[in-house]
Write a protein that holds these residues in place. Sequence first.
Motif, short mmCIF file in Angstrom:
data_model
loop_
_atom_site.label_atom_id
_atom_site.label_comp_id
_atom_site.label_asym_id
_atom_site.label_seq_id
_atom_site.Cartn_x
_atom_site.Cartn_y
_atom_site.Cartn_z
N MET A 1 -6.22 -29.12 -0.99
CA MET A 1 -6.09 -30.55 -0.72
C MET A 1 -4.65 -30.83 -0.34
N ALA A 2 -4.49 -31.90 0.36
CA ALA A 2 -3.16 -32.27 0.82
C ALA A 2 -2.31 -32.77 -0.33
N LEU A 3 -1.02 -32.68 -0.13
CA LEU A 3 -0.07 -33.16 -1.12
C LEU A 3 -0.20 -34.67 -1.27
N LEU A 4 -0.15 -35.17 -2.46
CA LEU A 4 -0.19 -36.59 -2.78
C LEU A 4 -1.53 -37.25 -2.48
N THR A 5 -2.61 -36.53 -2.58
CA THR A 5 -3.91 -37.16 -2.38
C THR A 5 -4.37 -37.89 -3.63
N ASN A 6 -3.83 -37.55 -4.77
CA ASN A 6 -4.20 -38.19 -6.02
C ASN A 6 -3.30 -39.41 -6.22
N LEU A 7 -3.90 -40.58 -6.31
CA LEU A 7 -3.14 -41.81 -6.45
C LEU A 7 -2.31 -41.83 -7.72
N GLY A 8 -2.83 -41.28 -8.80
CA GLY A 8 -2.07 -41.21 -10.04
C GLY A 8 -0.80 -40.40 -9.90
N LEU A 13 5.11 -40.32 -9.08
CA LEU A 13 6.19 -39.75 -8.27
C LEU A 13 7.10 -40.83 -7.74
N PHE A 14 6.54 -41.87 -7.15
CA PHE A 14 7.36 -42.90 -6.54
C PHE A 14 8.03 -43.80 -7.57
N ALA A 15 7.42 -43.98 -8.73
CA ALA A 15 8.01 -44.83 -9.77
C ALA A 15 9.16 -44.14 -10.48
N SER A 16 9.13 -42.82 -10.53
CA SER A 16 10.14 -42.09 -11.31
C SER A 16 11.28 -41.53 -10.46
N PRO A 25 8.90 -37.75 1.53
CA PRO A 25 7.43 -37.80 1.50
C PRO A 25 6.85 -38.92 2.37
N ILE A 26 7.50 -40.08 2.38
CA ILE A 26 7.00 -41.17 3.21
C ILE A 26 7.15 -40.83 4.69
N GLY A 27 8.27 -40.24 5.06
CA GLY A 27 8.47 -39.82 6.44
C GLY A 27 7.47 -38.76 6.87
N PHE A 28 7.20 -37.81 5.98
CA PHE A 28 6.22 -36.77 6.29
C PHE A 28 4.83 -37.37 6.45
N PHE A 31 4.69 -39.13 9.77
CA PHE A 31 4.62 -38.16 10.86
C PHE A 31 3.23 -37.56 10.99
N MET A 32 2.64 -37.15 9.87
CA MET A 32 1.31 -36.55 9.92
C MET A 32 0.25 -37.56 10.35
N THR A 33 0.41 -38.83 9.96
CA THR A 33 -0.52 -39.86 10.40
C THR A 33 -0.42 -40.05 11.90
#
Length: 89
Positions: A1-8, A13-16, A25-28, A31-33
């Motif tokens: 599965m792709a990285l960061l597919t789990n919302l939890g 990750l983003f809160a900490s 990660p947001i840029g990646f 880019f992939m989108t």
Amino acid sequence: MALLTNLGVAIVLFASTNLDHVVVPIGFFAFMTALSLALACSLVRHPALSAPIRRFGRVATPFVLIGIGVMVLVEVGTVSWITGAASRG
């Protein structure tokens, strides 16, 4: 599965982390989108593929999305959890 597919995982990750560590990660993801959208656009505009995609796309899309949903439910263990809870009863 792709990285960061789990919302939890993504929320933690983003809160900490600070902004510097979130940019990559947001840029990646962006880019992939963009890459997947460009690929989809080129497939629909391809002379040999456009007619079959347009003809069968409306019929096939719900089955593909349902299949992906079922695959996710099986891979994360939801189906076995439900069947296990039902058998315990």
